[in-house]
Design an enzyme around this catalytic site. Structure first.
Site, PDB file in Angstrom:
ATOM      1  N   LYS A 166       0.831  -1.209   0.000  1.00  0.00           N
ATOM      2  CA  LYS A 166       0.000   0.000   0.000  1.00  0.00           C
ATOM      3  C   LYS A 166       0.869   1.264   0.000  1.00  0.00           C
ATOM      4  O   LYS A 166       0.661   2.182  -0.794  1.00  0.00           O
ATOM      5  CB  LYS A 166      -0.919   0.014   1.232  1.00  0.00           C
ATOM      6  CG  LYS A 166      -1.942  -1.093   1.255  1.00  0.00           C
ATOM      7  CD  LYS A 166      -2.924  -0.944   2.397  1.00  0.00           C
ATOM      8  CE  LYS A 166      -2.283  -1.050   3.769  1.00  0.00           C
ATOM      9  NZ  LYS A 166      -1.695  -2.362   4.035  1.00  0.00           N
ATOM     10  N   GLU A 192       1.984   6.674  11.832  1.00  0.00           N
ATOM     11  CA  GLU A 192       3.097   6.175  11.019  1.00  0.00           C
ATOM     12  C   GLU A 192       4.210   5.597  11.890  1.00  0.00           C
ATOM     13  O   GLU A 192       4.448   6.071  13.008  1.00  0.00           O
ATOM     14  CB  GLU A 192       3.692   7.327  10.194  1.00  0.00           C
ATOM     15  CG  GLU A 192       2.922   7.640   8.938  1.00  0.00           C
ATOM     16  CD  GLU A 192       3.071   6.572   7.875  1.00  0.00           C
ATOM     17  OE1 GLU A 192       4.122   6.499   7.230  1.00  0.00           O
ATOM     18  OE2 GLU A 192       2.118   5.786   7.704  1.00  0.00           O
ATOM     19  N   ARG A 193       4.902   4.614  11.349  1.00  0.00           N
ATOM     20  CA  ARG A 193       6.154   4.187  11.964  1.00  0.00           C
ATOM     21  C   ARG A 193       7.211   5.243  11.635  1.00  0.00           C
ATOM     22  O   ARG A 193       7.260   5.731  10.497  1.00  0.00           O
ATOM     23  CB  ARG A 193       6.595   2.830  11.415  1.00  0.00           C
ATOM     24  CG  ARG A 193       5.584   1.713  11.626  1.00  0.00           C
ATOM     25  CD  ARG A 193       6.029   0.441  10.924  1.00  0.00           C
ATOM     26  NE  ARG A 193       5.041  -0.617  11.050  1.00  0.00           N
ATOM     27  CZ  ARG A 193       4.041  -0.822  10.197  1.00  0.00           C
ATOM     28  NH1 ARG A 193       3.906  -0.011   9.149  1.00  0.00           N
ATOM     29  NH2 ARG A 193       3.182  -1.799  10.367  1.00  0.00           N
TER      30      ARG A 193
END
Length: 467
Positions: A166, A192-193
């Site tokens: 993705k 988010e990482r």
């Protein structure tokens, strides 16, 4: 504190007292004037603690959710009602920068001292302000443009489980935006990482698209309140470029499931009774408040591509079902295709678009797309027979379908600019006409004598002749 956010004297006098602290949920009593819903509250003793008002418990008490860590906050602490909701900066000076939900820069290139600060919450355009003309937004990615075209000013969902591509697809769309559309990209990272955010920032800088992009992020370790608010903050910036600058905006959200997840956490903290599968009872309303702000107006269009994590690949999950209702294009990523090395791993039969009808895309495009689907669907039905009995048991007609479908599958793969360093294939951006021409020529059996591998990871169909 910023000049644009400095409270008036009347607001400065509106102090409240913390009466309960339960994790990120804080109850505050205001004896003079109760703050409005969505107002920003900040600690008097520690300016680093920020809250958003989410509920009125009685005529004096509000319940807020903390958007920052609450260490040091205790019963009896004083909280200041700023008199306004959370705001983010807007303006051309945002291009090429990376922000958090509070509008503070996090890219290490100094603070921002320009732009107008606007509230993150606003109403969507009224029905009379919207434009209903339907146009195709070309991405330069063959399988999307041919089989699941995206609507300009519409919402496209990238559905798939973890690790099927993705984020890679989203970064490729940002890269292609600069090449095909004179607009602005806004990347909104929800939960988010930190590794992903840093890699994306440097990748966009290296490919030269960062100066046309605004990045706004909330990380996984931030409070659910901050993760829930960042989507609205990104839309405020997108609305500025659409309405004030009259530009087309590509809004990329990675990913919308984490917005729903943050809302679930906030709902649980507030003590609301969960509904089906543990989601918040207000799931549909909260998602609609975000999605309805994404639309066409006479000034420009906000086209949104949203990555949607599907829990356990279950498309009946309430988060997936509610997200489906807002989308005009569904791009489904398949773990099976990824395992076969067919990238982008988009399932051509599961994916689809409301735009794919002759009145919008034209008769030729529609007929080619339907013929591609028909071949791939028939091949899918024949796969079990091939696995059990082999190709020799098929009729000549069925064998022709299989050979054609396998070549179509390989032609619909495409090397990406953002994955060149990993795959060794030079990236390709393919126009819609070239993609349609390639599919049409394969359907006409023009490449039946060519090996399947010659059509794998190429751009235009003529590249097959060179391999």
């Amino acid at each position: 504190m910023r000049t644009s956010e400095t409270p008036t004297r009347a607001d400065q006098e509106n102090l409240g007292e913390v009466i309960a602290v339960r994790g990120s949920v804080i109850d505050i009593r205001f004896l003079q004037k109760i703050p409005l819903i969505h107002n920003k509250l900040q600690s008097v003793d520690n300016h680093g603690i920020l809250l958003e008002v989410l509920a009125h418990l009685d005529h004096e008490t509000v319940r807020g959710i903390a958007l920052t860590p609450v260490q040091g906050l205790a019963r009896g602490s004083a909280m200041l009602d700023t008199g306004h909701p959370f705001t983010v900066p807007t303006g051309n000076c945002l291009l090429g920068r990376m922000f958090n939900v509070f509008g503070e820069t996090i890219d290490g290139n100094g603070e921002l001292h320009c732009g107008e600060w606007r509230p993150v919450h606003s109403k969507p355009p009224s029905l009379i302000q919207r434009v209903t003309s339907q146009e195709i937004y070309t991405t330069g990615i063959k399988v999307i443009d041919v089989l699941a075209p995206i609507e300009r000013g519409g919402k496209a969902g990238l559905f798939g489980g973890a690790g099927v591509g993705k984020t890679v697809l989203i970064t490729e769309m940002i890269n292609n935006m600069v090449g095909t559309h004179e607009g602005v990209s806004i990347f909104c990272g929800i939960g988010e990482r930190c590794r992903e955010a840093e890699e994306l920032y440097h990748e966009m800088k290296k490919t030269g698209v960062l100066d046309k992009t605004v990045m706004i992020l909330s990380q996984m370790n931030e409070s659910p309140g901050a993760r829930f608010l960042v989507g609205h903050a990104a839309l405020t910036i997108a609305e500025y470029f659409r309405d004030d600058q009259k530009k087309d905006v590509l809004l990329l959200i990675d990913n919308i499931f984490r917005y729903i997840q943050a809302g679930t956490e906030v709902s649980g903290l507030l003590g609301q009774i969960p509904s089906r599968v543990g989601y918040q009872p207000t799931l549909g309303t909260e998602l609609a408040q975000l999605e309805e702000r994404i639309c066409n107006t006479a000034n420009g269009a906000i086209t949104s591509v949203q990555a949607v994590y599907v829990p356990a690949d279950d498309f009946t999950d309430p988060s997936a079902v509610h997200t489906f209702a807002h989308l005009s294009t569904l791009i489904v990523l398949s773990r099976k295709r990824a395992g076969e090395g067919l990238y982008p791993a988009i399932d051509p039969l599961e994916s689809g678009s409301k735009m794919l009808n002759p009145g919008i895309v034209g008769r030729r495009h529609y007929d080619i797309a339907q013929a591609v689907r028909k071949n791939l669907a028939e091949y899918k039905e024949l796969r079990d027979i091939i696995a059990m009995l082999g190709m020799e048991e098929l009729s000549a007609h069925d064998r022709a379908i299989v050979y054609r479908a396998r070549r179509l599958e390989r032609f619909l793969t495409q090397p990406f600019f953002t994955t060149e360093q990993f795959t060794g294939h030079t990236g390709r951006m393919v126009s819609l006409d070239d993609a349609l021409e390639g599919c049409e020529r394969i359907l006409n059996d023009e490449f039946s004598d060519y090996p399947e591998s010659s059509l794998y990871m190429i751009g235009k169909i003529d590249e097959a002749r060179k391999t």
